[in-house]
Design a protein around this motif. Sequence first.
Motif, mmCIF file in Angstrom:
data_model
loop_
_atom_site.group_PDB
_atom_site.id
_atom_site.type_symbol
_atom_site.label_atom_id
_atom_site.label_comp_id
_atom_site.label_asym_id
_atom_site.label_seq_id
_atom_site.Cartn_x
_atom_site.Cartn_y
_atom_site.Cartn_z
ATOM 1 N N ALA A 153 -39.784 119.703 30.657
ATOM 2 C CA ALA A 153 -39.001 120.624 29.814
ATOM 3 C C ALA A 153 -39.263 120.395 28.331
ATOM 4 O O ALA A 153 -38.975 121.265 27.505
ATOM 5 C CB ALA A 153 -37.516 120.466 30.118
ATOM 6 N N LYS A 154 -39.786 119.207 27.986
ATOM 7 C CA LYS A 154 -40.102 118.926 26.581
ATOM 8 C C LYS A 154 -41.610 118.834 26.367
ATOM 9 O O LYS A 154 -42.046 118.343 25.333
ATOM 10 C CB LYS A 154 -39.446 117.605 26.161
ATOM 11 C CG LYS A 154 -37.933 117.572 26.296
ATOM 12 C CD LYS A 154 -37.381 116.204 25.907
ATOM 13 C CE LYS A 154 -35.898 116.100 26.216
ATOM 14 N NZ LYS A 154 -35.408 114.708 26.039
ATOM 15 N N LEU A 156 -43.722 116.731 27.148
ATOM 16 C CA LEU A 156 -44.104 115.423 26.602
ATOM 17 C C LEU A 156 -45.445 114.985 27.166
ATOM 18 O O LEU A 156 -45.678 115.072 28.368
ATOM 19 C CB LEU A 156 -43.051 114.363 26.960
ATOM 20 C CG LEU A 156 -41.631 114.587 26.455
ATOM 21 C CD1 LEU A 156 -40.758 113.401 26.853
ATOM 22 C CD2 LEU A 156 -41.600 114.786 24.954
ATOM 23 N N GLU A 170 -33.382 115.829 33.215
ATOM 24 C CA GLU A 170 -32.017 115.825 32.661
ATOM 25 C C GLU A 170 -31.434 117.228 32.550
ATOM 26 O O GLU A 170 -30.225 117.388 32.511
ATOM 27 C CB GLU A 170 -31.993 115.138 31.295
ATOM 28 C CG GLU A 170 -32.734 115.894 30.195
ATOM 29 C CD GLU A 170 -32.605 115.220 28.820
ATOM 30 O OE1 GLU A 170 -32.283 114.037 28.762
ATOM 31 O OE2 GLU A 170 -32.838 115.919 27.823
ATOM 32 N N ILE A 171 -32.287 118.248 32.503
ATOM 33 C CA ILE A 171 -31.716 119.582 32.284
ATOM 34 C C ILE A 171 -31.242 120.244 33.575
ATOM 35 O O ILE A 171 -30.498 121.215 33.530
ATOM 36 C CB ILE A 171 -32.680 120.531 31.530
ATOM 37 C CG1 ILE A 171 -33.858 120.962 32.402
ATOM 38 C CG2 ILE A 171 -33.162 119.932 30.235
ATOM 39 C CD1 ILE A 171 -34.559 122.194 31.833
ATOM 40 N N SER B 110 -37.766 112.057 20.769
ATOM 41 C CA SER B 110 -38.111 113.405 21.223
ATOM 42 C C SER B 110 -36.894 114.334 21.115
ATOM 43 O O SER B 110 -37.032 115.521 20.847
ATOM 44 C CB SER B 110 -38.675 113.399 22.645
ATOM 45 O OG SER B 110 -37.759 112.832 23.537
ATOM 46 N N GLY B 111 -35.692 113.803 21.317
ATOM 47 C CA GLY B 111 -34.484 114.626 21.183
ATOM 48 C C GLY B 111 -34.015 115.175 22.516
ATOM 49 O O GLY B 111 -34.814 115.417 23.419
ATOM 50 N N ASP B 112 -32.708 115.370 22.621
ATOM 51 C CA ASP B 112 -32.147 115.961 23.848
ATOM 52 C C ASP B 112 -32.645 117.390 23.981
ATOM 53 O O ASP B 112 -32.887 118.069 22.987
ATOM 54 C CB ASP B 112 -30.617 115.993 23.773
ATOM 55 C CG ASP B 112 -30.018 114.602 23.627
ATOM 56 O OD1 ASP B 112 -30.374 113.732 24.421
ATOM 57 O OD2 ASP B 112 -29.199 114.410 22.697
ATOM 58 N N HIS B 113 -32.731 117.854 25.199
ATOM 59 C CA HIS B 113 -33.155 119.243 25.413
ATOM 60 C C HIS B 113 -32.116 120.209 24.827
ATOM 61 O O HIS B 113 -30.920 119.936 24.873
ATOM 62 C CB HIS B 113 -33.318 119.501 26.910
ATOM 63 C CG HIS B 113 -34.030 120.775 27.205
ATOM 64 N ND1 HIS B 113 -33.359 121.953 27.440
ATOM 65 C CD2 HIS B 113 -35.352 121.068 27.270
ATOM 66 C CE1 HIS B 113 -34.248 122.914 27.656
ATOM 67 N NE2 HIS B 113 -35.462 122.402 27.567
ATOM 68 N N SER B 115 -30.896 122.816 25.842
ATOM 69 C CA SER B 115 -29.939 123.437 26.771
ATOM 70 C C SER B 115 -28.588 122.723 26.774
ATOM 71 O O SER B 115 -27.599 123.274 27.244
ATOM 72 C CB SER B 115 -30.518 123.467 28.190
ATOM 73 O OG SER B 115 -30.829 122.165 28.609
ATOM 74 N N PHE B 116 -28.539 121.490 26.231
ATOM 75 C CA PHE B 116 -27.257 120.767 26.188
ATOM 76 C C PHE B 116 -26.376 121.221 25.032
ATOM 77 O O PHE B 116 -25.194 120.891 24.995
ATOM 78 C CB PHE B 116 -27.503 119.260 26.036
ATOM 79 C CG PHE B 116 -28.123 118.632 27.251
ATOM 80 C CD1 PHE B 116 -27.363 118.402 28.376
ATOM 81 C CD2 PHE B 116 -29.467 118.298 27.271
ATOM 82 C CE1 PHE B 116 -27.935 117.834 29.504
ATOM 83 C CE2 PHE B 116 -30.044 117.734 28.388
ATOM 84 C CZ PHE B 116 -29.268 117.502 29.522
ATOM 85 N N ASN B 124 -37.811 125.251 21.894
ATOM 86 C CA ASN B 124 -38.053 123.885 21.436
ATOM 87 C C ASN B 124 -39.507 123.786 21.004
ATOM 88 O O ASN B 124 -40.347 124.558 21.440
ATOM 89 C CB ASN B 124 -37.654 122.839 22.471
ATOM 90 C CG ASN B 124 -38.401 122.955 23.782
ATOM 91 O OD1 ASN B 124 -39.492 123.501 23.830
ATOM 92 N ND2 ASN B 124 -37.828 122.440 24.838
#
Lengths: 222, 309
Positions: A153-154, A156, A170-171, B110-113, B115-116, B124
Motif C-alpha cells: 500500500a506504500k 515500499l 495494516e490497512i 515512511s508514515g502511516d497509510h 486511509s487511517f 500517497n
Amino acid sequence: MIVAEQKPIQEIIEEIRGDHSVLILGCNECVTVCEAGGKKEVAVLASALRMHFMQQGEQKQIEERTLERQCDQEYLEELRDDIDRYDSVLSLACGAGIQFTAEKYHATPVYPGVNTKFIGVTEERGYWTERCQACGQCVLAQTGGICPVSRCAKRLFNGPCGGSTQGKCEINPELDCAWQLIIDRLKSLNQLEAYEVLAPIKDWSTDRDGGPRNVVREDVES
Amino acid sequence: MSVKTPSRLEKVLADGYFAVTTECGPPRGSDLGEITRKAEYVKDHVDAVNVTDNQTSVTRLCSLACCIHLKQMGLEPVLQMVTRDRNRIALQSDILGAAGFDIHNILCLSGDHQSFGDSAQGQNVHDLDSMQLLQTVRRMRDEGTFLGGDTINRPPEMFTGAAANPFADPFEIRVPRLAKKVAAGAEFIQTQCIYNLDKFEEWMKGIRDRGLHEQVAILAGLTPFKSAGMARFMKNKVPGMDVPDDVVKRMADQPKEKQPEEGIKICIESMQRLKEVEGVSGFHIMAIEWEQKVPELVEGAGLHPRPGA
C-alpha cells in the motif's frame, strides 16, 4: 489482464439518457475474461436497459455488438459502416478500448460502461486481484517475483513497514503484506540474503510521472 | 566517539550518557501555544524533542514550523519526516528549510497509510521510502550534494535517525531490517513502544550478535498507559503493537483512579530494566497528550538531571 468492473446501472442510464439509438459495444479480450464487458455482459446489460426504458415509457433503440478487440485499429474498422446509425456508443472495454473507439469515430460520443480497475489475475471465478502497475522498470528479479509497487500500500522498496501484522497489511486485515510474501518467497528460494540489499532510489520517469508513455519498435513497424 | 554534527542529542550519546528524547504532536490548528505548553513541560528533562509529521495521517500544523518554534524556545528539535506526503523535491527542500534554521536532527519515516486519517481519498506519494530518505539525508550532509548531483551551498548538518519496530512481523527479519537502516545511514534509532520486554531483549540480543549496537544508538521507545482501556486499545487496535496479557491485567487490576499511577510505575520499571540491557543507549518517551508526566518518568528512571543542563 486488465480487470474492469461494470459501472452501476444508474450511472450508465444517466450517460445515455439523451440518446435515442445506442450501441453497447463489448470487447472479446480482458473484459470478457473478467466478466465485465464481453458478449454475455453486453447482452445482460442491453436487456436491463431495454427493460428500464420500457418501464419509463421511453423509446430507445439499444443494439449489441462485441468486437474482437477495441484496442486495435483493424477490429474497430468493422464499425465504420454502421457507426452513423447510433447517437452514442456505450463501450464495455477497458479505458484504453473506450478511448481508442472514441478516437476512431470523432462524431459519435463514446461513454464508459465500466470502471477500469487494474492489471491483475483471476484468483478464482469472481475474485480478481492486482499484480502490476506498469511502472515501466520491472523489479521482480530483486523481490522474489512479488511486486512491491502494486502489492504494498506504500509501494515500499525496502519493506515491510512497522504495520505488518501476522502476514497482513495494516490497512486491511484481509490483504496480504507484500513484504511478508516477498520474504516467504525469498526464503523458499533460499535467497533470504537478498533481503539485505538496499533497493536503490527508483527512477519513476518510466512510470506515469514521465508523462504519457509509448513503445516504439522499428523492427516490427510496417 | 567523535561527533559529525552540532546535534546536542549526538553529543549526549557520544559522551556516553543515556539520551532521553520525547515527542510533541503539533496542533490541529495554527495555535503554536499548544506546542509552547508541551515544550515547557519537558524542556529541562529531555535532550531533544521529536515533532511528529501529520501522524496517523491526520492533517496538522507542519512539523518543520513546530521544530523552528521549539528551536527558538531553546529546545533541541528532531524533525520527523514521512515519505507519504512529499516527493524528492519537497523532501530535500524541507531538509534545507530545517537546516536553514539549524535543526540538527531528523527522523526518517515512511508514515502511516493515509486511509487511517482525515484524507483517506488523497494520494500517497512514496517517491522514496524511509531507507531511501535516510540515504538522501546522508548524501546531502556527507557529500554536500542533492540527489540530482548538484552541489549544496551550506549542506545540512543533521544527526540522522530512523524508527524500528522490534515487534512487527515477520520477527526473523527485524534484525536484518535494522542492519539495512544502518547501512542506509541511520545513526540513531527510536523504537516502537515497548511493553513486551522479553521480546525486546531477544531482539536486542540479535542486534548485539551482529555488532549493530556499536554502529547505531538505540533509544528504547516507551508510552505510559493512562488506563486499562488504553492498554486494551493498544493491544487490540494498533497495528504492530505487542502488549502482553499480564501488562493489561496489571492495569485492569487497579481501581480506575489508580490506573494512571500504575501506568507511570510500569513505564519507570521498564526503563530501569532496559537500562541494564547492553546496547540500549537511551529512551524515547512518547507520552501521547500526557507530556506533563515526562519529568516524573525521567526522574523516576534516574535520568535527571540531563547532562549539560
